[in-house]
Scaffold this motif. Structure first.
Motif, PDB file in Angstrom:
ATOM      1  N   PRO A  11      -7.798  21.074  -7.263  1.00  0.00           N
ATOM      2  CA  PRO A  11      -6.824  21.751  -7.729  1.00  0.00           C
ATOM      3  C   PRO A  11      -7.203  21.700  -9.466  1.00  0.00           C
ATOM      4  O   PRO A  11      -7.092  22.537 -10.181  1.00  0.00           O
ATOM      5  CB  PRO A  11      -5.542  20.963  -7.629  1.00  0.00           C
ATOM      6  N   ASP A  12      -7.454  20.473  -9.966  1.00  0.00           N
ATOM      7  CA  ASP A  12      -8.030  20.208 -11.539  1.00  0.00           C
ATOM      8  C   ASP A  12      -9.115  21.077 -11.749  1.00  0.00           C
ATOM      9  O   ASP A  12      -9.290  21.633 -12.724  1.00  0.00           O
ATOM     10  CB  ASP A  12      -8.116  19.027 -11.545  1.00  0.00           C
ATOM     11  N   VAL A  13     -10.179  21.153 -10.803  1.00  0.00           N
ATOM     12  CA  VAL A  13     -11.440  21.881 -11.122  1.00  0.00           C
ATOM     13  C   VAL A  13     -11.051  22.993 -11.172  1.00  0.00           C
ATOM     14  O   VAL A  13     -11.691  23.856 -11.808  1.00  0.00           O
ATOM     15  CB  VAL A  13     -12.575  21.476  -9.902  1.00  0.00           C
ATOM     16  N   MET A  14     -10.357  23.731 -10.104  1.00  0.00           N
ATOM     17  CA  MET A  14      -9.962  25.295 -10.344  1.00  0.00           C
ATOM     18  C   MET A  14      -9.041  25.672 -11.317  1.00  0.00           C
ATOM     19  O   MET A  14      -9.326  26.601 -11.786  1.00  0.00           O
ATOM     20  CB  MET A  14      -9.277  25.511  -8.984  1.00  0.00           C
ATOM     21  N   ALA A  15      -8.075  24.805 -11.565  1.00  0.00           N
ATOM     22  CA  ALA A  15      -7.181  25.207 -12.787  1.00  0.00           C
ATOM     23  C   ALA A  15      -8.147  25.206 -14.201  1.00  0.00           C
ATOM     24  O   ALA A  15      -8.195  26.178 -14.779  1.00  0.00           O
ATOM     25  CB  ALA A  15      -6.247  24.127 -13.097  1.00  0.00           C
ATOM     26  N   ILE A  16      -9.240  24.345 -14.438  1.00  0.00           N
ATOM     27  CA  ILE A  16      -9.906  24.241 -15.653  1.00  0.00           C
ATOM     28  C   ILE A  16     -10.809  25.432 -15.347  1.00  0.00           C
ATOM     29  O   ILE A  16     -11.065  26.210 -16.600  1.00  0.00           O
ATOM     30  CB  ILE A  16     -10.520  22.854 -15.561  1.00  0.00           C
ATOM     31  N   SER A  17     -11.456  25.845 -14.448  1.00  0.00           N
ATOM     32  CA  SER A  17     -12.257  26.945 -14.250  1.00  0.00           C
ATOM     33  C   SER A  17     -11.502  28.419 -14.576  1.00  0.00           C
ATOM     34  O   SER A  17     -12.211  29.217 -15.407  1.00  0.00           O
ATOM     35  CB  SER A  17     -12.770  26.894 -12.948  1.00  0.00           C
ATOM     36  N   ALA A  18     -10.382  28.463 -13.905  1.00  0.00           N
ATOM     37  CA  ALA A  18      -9.652  29.704 -14.102  1.00  0.00           C
ATOM     38  C   ALA A  18      -9.088  29.762 -15.689  1.00  0.00           C
ATOM     39  O   ALA A  18      -9.275  30.881 -16.240  1.00  0.00           O
ATOM     40  CB  ALA A  18      -8.208  29.588 -13.256  1.00  0.00           C
ATOM     41  N   ARG A  19      -8.828  28.749 -16.450  1.00  0.00           N
ATOM     42  CA  ARG A  19      -8.469  28.634 -17.717  1.00  0.00           C
ATOM     43  C   ARG A  19      -9.676  29.104 -18.550  1.00  0.00           C
ATOM     44  O   ARG A  19      -9.586  30.026 -19.765  1.00  0.00           O
ATOM     45  CB  ARG A  19      -7.855  27.468 -18.005  1.00  0.00           C
ATOM     46  N   SER A  20     -10.937  28.679 -18.214  1.00  0.00           N
ATOM     47  CA  SER A  20     -12.054  29.068 -18.974  1.00  0.00           C
ATOM     48  C   SER A  20     -12.329  30.531 -18.847  1.00  0.00           C
ATOM     49  O   SER A  20     -12.673  31.109 -19.892  1.00  0.00           O
ATOM     50  CB  SER A  20     -13.033  28.223 -18.375  1.00  0.00           C
ATOM     51  N   ILE A  21     -12.119  31.230 -17.996  1.00  0.00           N
ATOM     52  CA  ILE A  21     -12.507  32.474 -17.517  1.00  0.00           C
ATOM     53  C   ILE A  21     -11.496  33.249 -18.329  1.00  0.00           C
ATOM     54  O   ILE A  21     -12.052  34.363 -18.846  1.00  0.00           O
ATOM     55  CB  ILE A  21     -12.597  32.833 -15.957  1.00  0.00           C
ATOM     56  N   ILE A  22     -10.143  32.944 -18.184  1.00  0.00           N
ATOM     57  CA  ILE A  22      -9.282  33.685 -19.031  1.00  0.00           C
ATOM     58  C   ILE A  22      -9.456  33.881 -20.377  1.00  0.00           C
ATOM     59  O   ILE A  22      -9.341  34.964 -21.294  1.00  0.00           O
ATOM     60  CB  ILE A  22      -7.786  33.045 -18.434  1.00  0.00           C
ATOM     61  N   ILE A  23      -9.493  32.477 -20.884  1.00  0.00           N
ATOM     62  CA  ILE A  23      -9.671  32.490 -22.336  1.00  0.00           C
ATOM     63  C   ILE A  23     -10.879  33.149 -22.833  1.00  0.00           C
ATOM     64  O   ILE A  23     -10.924  33.902 -23.940  1.00  0.00           O
ATOM     65  CB  ILE A  23      -9.686  30.963 -22.855  1.00  0.00           C
ATOM     66  N   SER A  24     -12.082  32.962 -22.208  1.00  0.00           N
ATOM     67  CA  SER A  24     -13.449  33.706 -22.805  1.00  0.00           C
ATOM     68  C   SER A  24     -13.350  35.172 -22.282  1.00  0.00           C
ATOM     69  O   SER A  24     -13.863  35.752 -23.329  1.00  0.00           O
ATOM     70  CB  SER A  24     -14.593  33.067 -21.903  1.00  0.00           C
ATOM     71  N   PHE A  25     -12.671  35.579 -21.324  1.00  0.00           N
ATOM     72  CA  PHE A  25     -12.571  36.942 -21.079  1.00  0.00           C
ATOM     73  C   PHE A  25     -11.721  37.746 -22.108  1.00  0.00           C
ATOM     74  O   PHE A  25     -12.132  38.737 -22.622  1.00  0.00           O
ATOM     75  CB  PHE A  25     -11.817  37.333 -19.595  1.00  0.00           C
ATOM     76  N   THR A  26     -10.767  37.205 -22.471  1.00  0.00           N
ATOM     77  CA  THR A  26      -9.750  37.623 -23.507  1.00  0.00           C
ATOM     78  C   THR A  26     -10.571  37.740 -24.757  1.00  0.00           C
ATOM     79  O   THR A  26     -10.392  38.712 -25.552  1.00  0.00           O
ATOM     80  CB  THR A  26      -8.454  36.705 -23.618  1.00  0.00           C
ATOM     81  N   SER A  27     -11.270  36.507 -25.146  1.00  0.00           N
ATOM     82  CA  SER A  27     -11.936  36.628 -26.629  1.00  0.00           C
ATOM     83  C   SER A  27     -12.945  37.647 -26.661  1.00  0.00           C
ATOM     84  O   SER A  27     -13.140  38.239 -27.490  1.00  0.00           O
ATOM     85  CB  SER A  27     -12.285  35.132 -26.877  1.00  0.00           C
ATOM     86  N   THR A  28     -13.589  37.942 -25.307  1.00  0.00           N
ATOM     87  CA  THR A  28     -14.907  38.994 -25.274  1.00  0.00           C
ATOM     88  C   THR A  28     -14.182  40.191 -25.476  1.00  0.00           C
ATOM     89  O   THR A  28     -14.817  41.234 -25.839  1.00  0.00           O
ATOM     90  CB  THR A  28     -15.441  38.727 -23.966  1.00  0.00           C
ATOM     91  N   VAL A  29     -12.996  40.634 -24.972  1.00  0.00           N
ATOM     92  CA  VAL A  29     -12.416  41.838 -24.772  1.00  0.00           C
ATOM     93  C   VAL A  29     -12.088  42.027 -26.256  1.00  0.00           C
ATOM     94  O   VAL A  29     -12.348  43.149 -26.935  1.00  0.00           O
ATOM     95  CB  VAL A  29     -11.074  41.925 -23.982  1.00  0.00           C
ATOM     96  N   PHE A  30     -11.477  40.879 -27.040  1.00  0.00           N
ATOM     97  CA  PHE A  30     -11.053  41.417 -28.486  1.00  0.00           C
ATOM     98  C   PHE A  30     -12.393  41.641 -29.311  1.00  0.00           C
ATOM     99  O   PHE A  30     -12.340  42.399 -30.200  1.00  0.00           O
ATOM    100  CB  PHE A  30     -10.360  40.066 -28.825  1.00  0.00           C
ATOM    101  N   ALA A  31     -13.502  40.670 -29.029  1.00  0.00           N
ATOM    102  CA  ALA A  31     -14.548  40.824 -29.965  1.00  0.00           C
ATOM    103  C   ALA A  31     -15.188  42.190 -29.554  1.00  0.00           C
ATOM    104  O   ALA A  31     -15.892  42.857 -30.604  1.00  0.00           O
ATOM    105  CB  ALA A  31     -15.561  39.684 -29.532  1.00  0.00           C
ATOM    106  N   THR A  32     -15.420  42.474 -28.386  1.00  0.00           N
ATOM    107  CA  THR A  32     -15.854  44.056 -28.013  1.00  0.00           C
ATOM    108  C   THR A  32     -15.036  45.230 -28.778  1.00  0.00           C
ATOM    109  O   THR A  32     -15.821  46.102 -29.221  1.00  0.00           O
ATOM    110  CB  THR A  32     -15.785  44.134 -26.445  1.00  0.00           C
ATOM    111  N   LEU A  33     -13.697  45.031 -28.758  1.00  0.00           N
ATOM    112  CA  LEU A  33     -13.060  46.059 -29.358  1.00  0.00           C
ATOM    113  C   LEU A  33     -13.166  46.166 -30.913  1.00  0.00           C
ATOM    114  O   LEU A  33     -13.086  47.325 -31.630  1.00  0.00           O
ATOM    115  CB  LEU A  33     -11.578  45.880 -29.172  1.00  0.00           C
ATOM    116  N   ILE A  34     -13.690  45.060 -31.481  1.00  0.00           N
ATOM    117  CA  ILE A  34     -14.133  45.096 -32.982  1.00  0.00           C
ATOM    118  C   ILE A  34     -15.646  45.286 -33.144  1.00  0.00           C
ATOM    119  O   ILE A  34     -15.739  46.216 -34.050  1.00  0.00           O
ATOM    120  CB  ILE A  34     -13.796  43.627 -33.588  1.00  0.00           C
TER     121      ILE A  34
END
Length: 233
Positions: A20-43
């Motif tokens: 559970p800890d490993v999965m939660a950390i992995s999911a959080r990493s993907i969400i944060i990085s994906f969101t920042s990539t979307v914002f950076a792409t839009l700019i």
């Protein structure tokens, strides 16, 4: 060597059992990085297009500055944002420090120059014959931009992949503005793959560090394979 092999085997077990800890950390990493990539792409994409097709004084100097910022140290970005978002900083009233939002902002700032510069390179690499043809056919400014962007779409997709890879592998700014916090709430925690690897290694928990490292590499590989698959359609 034996310790590494043993750690690798335990890492595989952690992944197979969906720790559970490993999965939660992995999911959080993907969400944060994906969101920042979307914002950076839009700019980055509109900004890169404006710089590439624009004709204004200092254009070459601006491109040189953007390319120089490719090597912007992550800790410098983290430090600047820390000062801006801290309680005594100008944006301290927003209470964003040590939150996932602060990490998204940091990653966006970090990958923005890279994605802007690569977008400029992608657009400038379009065959000049296509540009001349569009001009000769009387294409409007908007039609010209749409067609050039379409021609450069695969290179721009590769730019997005590079940005995501840079974001998810970042550690310096993530620790400074995120704090590597493991809270009871999923979205209140700021522990991601890179910061968790750093913490677990310092604590001597090598198997978990290796497990997180394998997942980090698997995510980067998966994104690259997805981009490659799209490019070969």
């Amino acid at each position: 060597m034996y310790e590494i092999i043993e750690g690798f085997m335990e890492a595989v077990e952690l992944i197979i059992t969906l720790d559970p800890d490993v999965m939660a950390i992995s999911a959080r990493s993907i969400i944060i990085s994906f969101t920042s990539t979307v914002f950076a792409t839009l700019i980055a994409v509109p900004l890169g297009a404006a710089i590439n097709f624009g004709r204004f004084p200092g254009r070459k100097s601006l491109i040189n500055l953007i390319q120089t910022l490719y090597a912007l140290p992550t800790v410098i970005v983290g430090l600047l944002l820390f000062l801006l978002l801290s309680r005594v900083g100008p944006f301290g009233f927003l209470r964003l420090l040590f939150t996932p939002t602060a990490m998204i902002i940091a990653q966006t700032v970090l990958i923005l120059p890279i994605m802007t510069g690569l977008t400029i390179s992608a657009l400038s690499g379009v065959d000049p014959v296509i540009r001349d043809t569009l001009h000769s056919l009387g294409a409007t400014r908007l039609q010209f931009l749409i067609n050039i962007m379409r021609e450069a779409r695969f290179a721009i997709l590769a730019t997005v992949a590079v940005g995501f890879g840079r974001a998810i592998s970042e550690v310096g700014a993530a620790i400074l503005v995120g704090g590597n916090i493991m809270a009871s709430s999923f979205m209140s925690s700021t522990r991601v793959l890179t910061t968790a690897i750093s913490l677990e290694t310092s604590m001597g928990n090598i198997p978990k560090s290796i497990a997180l490292g394998i997942i980090l590499l698997a995510i980067a590989l998966g994104v690259n394979l997805a981009i490659t698959a799209v490019q070969h359609r």
